[in-house]
Design a protein around this motif. Sequence first.
Motif, PDB file in Angstrom:
ATOM      1  N   TYR A 170      38.394  39.268  45.609  1.00 25.63           N
ATOM      2  CA  TYR A 170      39.411  38.374  46.178  1.00 25.63           C
ATOM      3  C   TYR A 170      39.120  36.957  45.712  1.00 25.63           C
ATOM      4  O   TYR A 170      38.018  36.438  45.926  1.00 25.63           O
ATOM      5  CB  TYR A 170      39.370  38.450  47.696  1.00 25.63           C
ATOM      6  CG  TYR A 170      40.349  37.519  48.372  1.00 25.63           C
ATOM      7  CD1 TYR A 170      41.719  37.727  48.283  1.00 25.63           C
ATOM      8  CD2 TYR A 170      39.888  36.429  49.107  1.00 25.63           C
ATOM      9  CE1 TYR A 170      42.609  36.878  48.898  1.00 25.63           C
ATOM     10  CE2 TYR A 170      40.776  35.571  49.736  1.00 25.63           C
ATOM     11  CZ  TYR A 170      42.135  35.802  49.633  1.00 25.63           C
ATOM     12  OH  TYR A 170      43.016  34.953  50.241  1.00 25.63           O
ATOM     13  N   GLU A 171      40.112  36.330  45.055  1.00 26.41           N
ATOM     14  CA  GLU A 171      39.898  34.975  44.511  1.00 26.41           C
ATOM     15  C   GLU A 171      41.235  34.259  44.412  1.00 26.41           C
ATOM     16  O   GLU A 171      42.212  34.827  43.929  1.00 26.41           O
ATOM     17  CB  GLU A 171      39.251  35.056  43.128  1.00 26.41           C
ATOM     18  CG  GLU A 171      38.879  33.707  42.552  1.00 26.41           C
ATOM     19  CD  GLU A 171      38.191  33.831  41.198  1.00 26.41           C
ATOM     20  OE1 GLU A 171      37.811  32.786  40.644  1.00 26.41           O
ATOM     21  OE2 GLU A 171      38.054  34.973  40.700  1.00 26.41           O
ATOM     22  N   ASP A 172      41.272  33.010  44.906  1.00 26.91           N
ATOM     23  CA  ASP A 172      42.460  32.154  44.822  1.00 26.91           C
ATOM     24  C   ASP A 172      43.691  32.831  45.410  1.00 26.91           C
ATOM     25  O   ASP A 172      44.787  32.808  44.842  1.00 26.91           O
ATOM     26  CB  ASP A 172      42.742  31.743  43.370  1.00 26.91           C
ATOM     27  CG  ASP A 172      41.617  30.902  42.788  1.00 26.91           C
ATOM     28  OD1 ASP A 172      40.927  30.226  43.577  1.00 26.91           O
ATOM     29  OD2 ASP A 172      41.432  30.938  41.557  1.00 26.91           O
ATOM     30  N   GLY A 173      43.502  33.490  46.579  1.00 26.92           N
ATOM     31  CA  GLY A 173      44.641  34.089  47.257  1.00 26.92           C
ATOM     32  C   GLY A 173      45.169  35.353  46.610  1.00 26.92           C
ATOM     33  O   GLY A 173      46.305  35.735  46.863  1.00 26.92           O
ATOM     34  N   GLN A 174      44.368  36.034  45.769  1.00 29.81           N
ATOM     35  CA  GLN A 174      44.827  37.230  45.063  1.00 29.81           C
ATOM     36  C   GLN A 174      43.742  38.294  45.103  1.00 29.81           C
ATOM     37  O   GLN A 174      42.570  38.008  44.852  1.00 29.81           O
ATOM     38  CB  GLN A 174      45.167  36.869  43.623  1.00 29.81           C
ATOM     39  CG  GLN A 174      45.615  38.058  42.790  1.00 29.81           C
ATOM     40  CD  GLN A 174      46.055  37.649  41.399  1.00 29.81           C
ATOM     41  OE1 GLN A 174      47.097  37.037  41.229  1.00 29.81           O
ATOM     42  NE2 GLN A 174      45.257  37.992  40.401  1.00 29.81           N
ATOM     43  N   VAL A 175      44.152  39.522  45.417  1.00 28.79           N
ATOM     44  CA  VAL A 175      43.233  40.669  45.402  1.00 28.79           C
ATOM     45  C   VAL A 175      43.342  41.337  44.035  1.00 28.79           C
ATOM     46  O   VAL A 175      44.443  41.599  43.549  1.00 28.79           O
ATOM     47  CB  VAL A 175      43.565  41.664  46.519  1.00 28.79           C
ATOM     48  CG1 VAL A 175      42.655  42.897  46.423  1.00 28.79           C
ATOM     49  CG2 VAL A 175      43.414  41.004  47.876  1.00 28.79           C
ATOM     50  N   ASN A 176      42.197  41.588  43.399  1.00 25.60           N
ATOM     51  CA  ASN A 176      42.138  42.244  42.099  1.00 25.60           C
ATOM     52  C   ASN A 176      41.389  43.564  42.252  1.00 25.60           C
ATOM     53  O   ASN A 176      40.253  43.588  42.759  1.00 25.60           O
ATOM     54  CB  ASN A 176      41.420  41.362  41.082  1.00 25.60           C
ATOM     55  CG  ASN A 176      42.174  40.100  40.765  1.00 25.60           C
ATOM     56  OD1 ASN A 176      43.076  40.102  39.959  1.00 25.60           O
ATOM     57  ND2 ASN A 176      41.804  39.010  41.430  1.00 25.60           N
ATOM     58  N   LEU A 177      42.020  44.659  41.792  1.00 18.86           N
ATOM     59  CA  LEU A 177      41.382  45.984  41.805  1.00 18.86           C
ATOM     60  C   LEU A 177      41.342  46.496  40.373  1.00 18.86           C
ATOM     61  O   LEU A 177      42.368  46.534  39.685  1.00 18.86           O
ATOM     62  CB  LEU A 177      42.165  46.950  42.701  1.00 18.86           C
ATOM     63  CG  LEU A 177      41.804  46.854  44.204  1.00 18.86           C
ATOM     64  CD1 LEU A 177      42.976  47.228  45.057  1.00 18.86           C
ATOM     65  CD2 LEU A 177      40.605  47.729  44.526  1.00 18.86           C
ATOM     66  N   ILE A 178      40.143  46.878  39.920  1.00 18.14           N
ATOM     67  CA  ILE A 178      39.956  47.349  38.554  1.00 18.14           C
ATOM     68  C   ILE A 178      39.306  48.727  38.611  1.00 18.14           C
ATOM     69  O   ILE A 178      38.255  48.900  39.236  1.00 18.14           O
ATOM     70  CB  ILE A 178      39.064  46.384  37.747  1.00 18.14           C
ATOM     71  CG1 ILE A 178      39.708  45.005  37.677  1.00 18.14           C
ATOM     72  CG2 ILE A 178      38.825  46.909  36.346  1.00 18.14           C
ATOM     73  CD1 ILE A 178      38.827  43.942  37.056  1.00 18.14           C
TER      74      ILE A 178
END
Length: 689
Positions: free
Chosen positions: A625-633
């Motif tokens: 979670y960074e800068d208001g965005q969730v990233n899933l890889i």
Amino acid sequence: MKKILFFLFLSLSAFLNANEKSNKLADLLHSFGNNGEYAQMDSVYNLIIHEDHYKQDKLYALNITLDYARFLNQKGDSERANTLLTQIRENAMPLEKFPENTIAHQLQEIAAIATYEIAYGQWQNNQLPAARETAEEAINQLEQVKDSVNLAEAYNLSGVIHRRLFMLDNAISLYQKALAITEDLQNYNLAAIIVSNISILYNETGKNNEAIQISRKMFTYPQTDTLTIDYRIGEVNRLCNHAILLANNQQPVQAMDTLKLAIQKLRPEMPDGLKLLAYTQYARVSRDAGKPRQALQYYQKAMSYKSTTHNKANIANLEYLYGYMLFHDTDSLLQARNYVMKAADFARKNPSGLLPKILLTLAEIEGRRNNGQLAYQLMLEAYQANEKLNDQYYQNRLSGFEAELDLKEKDLQIAGLNGKRAEEKAAYLIRTYTIGGILILALLLLIILVISMHKRKIAFHLKQLKLEKEIKEKEMQRQLLLTDMHKKMTERYICGLEDSHNRISKELHDGVCNDLLSVEMEMKQSDNPAITTQLKQIRENLRNLSHQLATPALSNFSLYQVLKLYTDKLKSLKTPHIQCYIEESIQQIDFPADQTQEVYRILQEIISNMLKHANAQQAYITASYEDGQVNLIVEDDGKGFSADKLSNDFLQAGLGLRSVKERCDKLQGGCDITSKEGQGTVIHFWFPA
């Protein structure tokens, strides 16, 4: 590794030792130069120029050579100093193009100081016209680099040179500029020296009142470092100089009070020449005030320092004044003659305004000794010396006036040229503006003609633009409708997909699984355990599939808990071996349950595709979670596939990937798939939270 570190340590130590040695040698050079130990200074400089640091660091080499040349000027070896200073200027000029502004400024400052030192050496060698031009060049360079300290000294030197050239008005102006800078810098020691120069110059031109007035300014400056011997010596000097001005202006009482204060401030450690000067002037003023006995006492005190005084002019002045008093106020005629003759010998070798007075006094002494012929010769010599001095003075003043007139003529010529250029420029501007005005008028007429010719065409273009605007608005409305329709279709598709999954899950769980359980119970009664085990495995697989298809109840779970539970479940798989990393910062996210369900379905679909098609051995799941965005890889080392078609048209992909894309759109996020055959697959999807 240890050897490398040891070598680096030795190199660093050698570098630091070399720098420390260079600094010590530079300090020694300054110490010997400031103390006048010039032989030791030469030896230290010869050591420095053979050092590696001197050869490698050009800026350091220029600074050291400049300091050495300045000390050579102090020593009086202006020829060697001039050679070094010329080399410094030649070496500094090309380096001024160095890209770093700080280095370029330092080099310009070095070149400017070198120019000032050249002027100082020329002044010492009495090369006054050359010294004047070089000093003006130094002033211009120092003004450019804004070096106020050296600029004040350059103005002071230029004033001294103009004074020697008898350009007295210019000299006073330059002294005043130097004084203004030193007062701004609060360098009151140098300011006092400049004030003394101005007062002496006023005294030489017969402006005694102005001389005394400017001289008093020395005593108004703030006093700093009053306990140092240098300050005390300077204070006594200033008092003596001021007293001389008062005495020359027929103010003996004030002069005596000033000299009395100067004598009170004398200390044993002060130079004997300063004591000789103070006692001489006090004795002179005492006699003028009608106190011959006191004057004789102080003349004798001054004579006690004659043998240890280096200033021959002060000694000659003392001998003349002492002899004059012995002649007029005592019976020591022979002793008076001896002292005045010594003063005359010095004055003949170094002519000054005092020579005629000394010769006349000596003539009077010879007259009293009944040596009329010698007295006549001395009076004639005095007359000739006075005439010669007057001629020399008037010639010098005339030369000074001529030089000042030349400068003023040059200034007038420059002003005339500037005026002529200004007139030519004004005429050129008038012609330019006239031609420009004509061209502008022609252009305006042409514009009016073009506007009138294209008026209909412009109206047609306006109508066309209006139609195009209406078409664009219709197109935008159509796009909005398509977008809204696509969104609704996506929602319906996903809802239908969920309903379908739930229905299939229920059928599998309630129907097929129960039927398989009945068959399994019947098979247990038969003697075939292998088929029984296989049926049990099939039933478990179908049961798990039904659970996966069923919509989970996620209303009471956060996004972090759902991801944690699902990834923990995946860790139990033997093939592929899945490693998961979920950042703790995701715990802080307040995410709606329906969107959490979408994330769960996306991840479930990606893992399902990987298990079905990838044949992977290792897989990695990363959530951040960074800068208001969730990233899933999701990354695997499976067989991969060609992702070119996906990048062109995602809708051509299978139902699974298409479902992932539509769910990402529903979350207002995005999805990126990177894969090559034989190199595994990386799926990155993200959404705001």
